[in-house]
Scaffold this active site. Structure first.
Site, PDB file in Angstrom:
ATOM      1  N   ARG A  96       0.829  -1.211   0.000  1.00  0.00           N
ATOM      2  CA  ARG A  96       0.000   0.000   0.000  1.00  0.00           C
ATOM      3  C   ARG A  96       0.861   1.257   0.000  1.00  0.00           C
ATOM      4  O   ARG A  96       0.508   2.255  -0.627  1.00  0.00           O
ATOM      5  CB  ARG A  96      -0.971   0.019   1.182  1.00  0.00           C
ATOM      6  N   GLU A  99       2.037   1.519  -3.455  1.00  0.00           N
ATOM      7  CA  GLU A  99       0.923   2.008  -4.261  1.00  0.00           C
ATOM      8  C   GLU A  99       0.736   3.519  -4.071  1.00  0.00           C
ATOM      9  O   GLU A  99       0.514   4.254  -5.042  1.00  0.00           O
ATOM     10  CB  GLU A  99      -0.357   1.271  -3.858  1.00  0.00           C
ATOM     11  N   SER A 122      15.459  14.835   2.311  1.00  0.00           N
ATOM     12  CA  SER A 122      16.408  13.892   2.887  1.00  0.00           C
ATOM     13  C   SER A 122      15.718  12.762   3.637  1.00  0.00           C
ATOM     14  O   SER A 122      14.752  12.980   4.364  1.00  0.00           O
ATOM     15  CB  SER A 122      17.343  14.626   3.851  1.00  0.00           C
TER      16      SER A 122
END
Length: 156
Positions: A96, A99, A122
């Site tokens: 997820r 995704e 960073s």
């Protein structure tokens, strides 16, 4: 003297040992973090092989888990980072996040560059936090904060 790892196998093996000891002793990640003076996210990442711990924190965690000085020394070494093997992640939770970056990665890039200029956020000078909050529509929501220092590209 700081030591550096050049293979993931030793830290991954230690992470397996840590997870086993954590389960046997019925400890939470917060239990292991308590007393270190470090954040929950940082200590958890370190115990999963992604960061080095200061000696005092490594010793404290190893004491809680019943691990020896070799484990403490390994926790203090700088790991070869990266916890996701090549390819698309298969674990549903990790997927997820993958995704989310597939869907919102270009949006984040566009907004960072528009608001900050040419550069990066960073992951070294970085803070991570996760909170569980109640959803007004029922259930729970995860509020995840990624707080990284902006580093501009410097022409040379």
């Amino acid at each position: 003297m700081l030591q550096s790892q050049f293979a993931q196998a030793p830290r991954l093996a230690l992470a397996d040992t840590i997870i086993d000891a954590k389960a046997r002793k019925n400890l939470s990640w917060q239990d292991l973090t308590d007393g270190t003076g470090l954040s929950l996210a940082f200590v958890t990442a370190a115990l999963l092989g992604q960061h080095a711990l200061p000696a005092t924190a490594a010793d404290l965690v190893c004491d809680k888990l019943g691990l020896d000085q070799d484990a403490s020394r390994l926790l203090q070494s700088i790991p070869l980072r990266g916890s996701i093997a090549g390819g698309i992640p298969t674990d549903p939770t990790v997927y997820r996040f993958y995704e989310m970056l597939q869907v919102y990665g270009s949006t984040l890039k566009a907004l960072v560059h528009e608001q900050f200029g040419d550069g990066i956020i960073s992951a070294i000078n970085f803070k991570l936090d996760i909170k569980k909050v109640e959803d007004p529509e029922g259930g729970s929501r995860a509020v995840i904060t990624l707080d990284g220092k902006y580093l501009p590209t410097k022409p040379f």
